[in-house]
Design an enzyme around this catalytic site. Structure first.
Site, short mmCIF file in Angstrom:
data_model
loop_
_atom_site.label_atom_id
_atom_site.label_comp_id
_atom_site.label_asym_id
_atom_site.label_seq_id
_atom_site.Cartn_x
_atom_site.Cartn_y
_atom_site.Cartn_z
N ASN A 1 -6.98 5.38 10.60
CA ASN A 1 -8.30 5.61 11.20
C ASN A 1 -8.82 4.38 11.96
OD1 ASN A 1 -11.14 6.91 11.28
ND2 ASN A 1 -11.49 5.01 10.13
N ASP B 1 0.83 -1.21 0.00
CA ASP B 1 0.00 0.00 0.00
C ASP B 1 0.86 1.26 0.00
OD1 ASP B 1 -2.47 -1.31 0.02
OD2 ASP B 1 -2.27 -1.69 2.17
N ALA C 1 -6.72 9.79 21.25
CA ALA C 1 -6.51 9.95 22.69
C ALA C 1 -6.99 11.31 23.22
CB ALA C 1 -5.02 9.75 23.02
P1 NAP Z 1 3.30 1.34 6.84
O1 NAP Z 1 3.90 1.53 8.18
O2 NAP Z 1 3.75 0.20 5.98
O3 NAP Z 1 1.70 1.30 6.96
C1 NAP Z 1 1.09 0.70 8.04
C2 NAP Z 1 0.15 -0.41 7.55
O4 NAP Z 1 -1.01 0.17 6.97
C3 NAP Z 1 0.76 -1.32 6.49
O5 NAP Z 1 0.41 -2.66 6.81
C4 NAP Z 1 0.09 -0.86 5.21
O6 NAP Z 1 0.03 -1.87 4.21
C5 NAP Z 1 -1.30 -0.55 5.75
N1 NAP Z 1 -2.15 0.32 4.95
C6 NAP Z 1 -1.83 1.43 4.23
N2 NAP Z 1 -2.93 1.95 3.66
C7 NAP Z 1 -3.96 1.15 4.02
C8 NAP Z 1 -5.36 1.17 3.75
N3 NAP Z 1 -5.90 2.13 3.02
N4 NAP Z 1 -6.13 0.21 4.32
C9 NAP Z 1 -5.60 -0.75 5.09
N5 NAP Z 1 -4.29 -0.82 5.39
C10 NAP Z 1 -3.50 0.13 4.86
O7 NAP Z 1 3.49 2.75 6.06
P2 NAP Z 1 3.09 3.03 4.55
O8 NAP Z 1 3.01 1.75 3.78
O9 NAP Z 1 3.96 4.13 4.08
O10 NAP Z 1 1.59 3.57 4.67
C11 NAP Z 1 1.29 4.85 5.16
C12 NAP Z 1 0.03 4.72 5.94
O11 NAP Z 1 0.30 4.06 7.17
C13 NAP Z 1 -0.59 6.03 6.35
O12 NAP Z 1 -1.36 6.60 5.33
C14 NAP Z 1 -1.42 5.58 7.56
O13 NAP Z 1 -2.73 5.22 7.16
C15 NAP Z 1 -0.76 4.33 8.05
N6 NAP Z 1 -0.29 4.52 9.43
C16 NAP Z 1 -0.92 3.81 10.39
C17 NAP Z 1 -0.58 4.00 11.72
C18 NAP Z 1 -1.33 3.21 12.75
O14 NAP Z 1 -2.18 2.42 12.37
N7 NAP Z 1 -1.05 3.43 14.01
C19 NAP Z 1 0.42 4.89 12.07
C20 NAP Z 1 1.05 5.60 11.07
C21 NAP Z 1 0.67 5.41 9.72
P3 NAP Z 1 1.37 -2.34 3.41
O15 NAP Z 1 2.07 -3.25 4.37
O16 NAP Z 1 0.87 -3.06 2.21
O17 NAP Z 1 2.18 -1.11 3.09
#
Ligand code: NAP
Ligand code: MN
Length: 268
Positions: free
Chosen positions: A165, A46, A186
């Site tokens: 989210n 992603d 939070a």
């Molecule tokens: P990453 O650390 O690899 O992303 C975190 C996880 O989110 C990965 O497993 C990624 O899939 C998955 N993901 C991304 N977009 C998604 C979606 N629309 N629906 C479901 N899962 C999704 O970082 P990244 O690949 O650069 O992705 C950036 C995204 O990470 C940000 O847009 C944000 O949504 C997310 N994120 C999440 C958190 C959290 O959940 N606490 C914190 C920071 C950022 P892949 O393994 O295929 O990349």
């Protein structure tokens, strides 16, 4: 059809990219064009698809995307790395079929000499503060809603609702709904301070304005990127007039995608 390949350069992605390039070069009606593509194929996870989206941001209305999965989760990536031949076959028979999803528009107003930036997010934008409490006023269409105190606020698209989210207790939104969601991170809730506490789902006619009390010590993200280090007076979030288009050679229902990604095929 002009095709760009956007790979994360991992080992397995490079293997897929080489195979895909060979397939495209052999096909008479397909050509490689990284500068002015009609179709962008992302190879990775992603994160790679998010990078491809931002790389081609300026021509987002003219492009369709396809994701090949060699990453970890791959929520946006419909094709497996062992399906390259099948994909090339589908590309040759392309007739423009697509599915589109809503995007989030951010208008960032700066306080150092004014000026503003407009950005698009595919997943979400987060305003957060790392040290001490973030205090912000939230307005919807100029109606004051609340003074938020907590770690931050996450505003997401429907397809982004399963990403950050979801981790903070937001709802999963069906992307046939043209809506954005604001979720709290939070929040402080006690006798003195109060927030709504529930995620808010906002219609396309509405603008969410976030006004941080402190313009300086916040972090603003747009998907995987951090937005420049300038003091922020306010941020306006809205559904964008633009959408993201995916080439749809086979149909995967959104809720099937959700179930596959979060529950797994073996879990019944
Ligand atoms: P990453 O650390 O690899 O992303 C975190 C996880 O989110 C990965 O497993 C990624 O899939 C998955 N993901 C991304 N977009 C998604 C979606 N629309 N629906 C479901 N899962 C999704 O970082 P990244 O690949 O650069 O992705 C950036 C995204 O990470 C940000 O847009 C944000 O949504 C997310 N994120 C999440 C958190 C959290 O959940 N606490 C914190 C920071 C950022 P892949 O393994 O295929 O990349
Ligand atoms: Mn990733």
């Amino acid at each position: 059809m002009r095709i760009a390949i956007f790979s994360n350069n991992g080992k397995s992605s490079n293997v897929v990219a080489t195979k895909l390039k060979q397939g495209i070069l052999k096909a008479r009606n397909l050509q490689l064009d990284g500068l002015n593509p009609e179709l962008v194929i992302s190879i990775g996870g992603d994160g790679t698809l998010l990078s491809a989206f931002h790389h081609y941001n300026d021509s987002i209305d003219e492009i369709r995307f396809i994701g090949i999965h060699t990453g970890h989760l791959g929520f946006y990536t419909d094709w497996r790395d062992n399906e390259v031949d099948h994909l090339v076959h589908s590309l040759q028979r392309d007739n423009g079929q697509s599915v589109s999803y809503p995007l989030l528009s951010l208008k960032i107003n700066y306080s150092d000499g004014g000026g503003s930036d407009k950005l698009l997010a595919l997943n979400e934008s987060v305003l957060k503060r790392v040290s001490s409490t973030m205090v912000t006023d939230i307005y919807i269409n100029h109606q004051f809603i609340e003074k938020f105190r907590g770690d931050g606020l996450c505003t997401s698209t429907p397809t982004g609702s399963t990403a950050y989210n979801k981790s903070i207790g937001g709802a999963i939104l069906d992307p046939s709904l043209n809506a954005i969601q604001v979720s709290e991170m939070a929040s402080i809730n006690n006798r003195v301070f109060r927030t709504l506490g529930s995620p808010m789902i906002i219609s396309p006619e509405q603008t969410v304005t976030i006004i941080p009390k402190d313009h300086y010590h916040n972090v603003l993200t747009c998907d995987q990127m951090m937005v420049h280090d300038r003091p922020i007076r306010s941020i306006e979030y809205q559904i964008s007039n633009h959408r993201i288009y995916f080439a749809r050679y086979r149909h995967i229902h959104f809720w099937e995608r959700v179930s596959n990604s979060f529950i797994g095929l073996d879990n019944n």
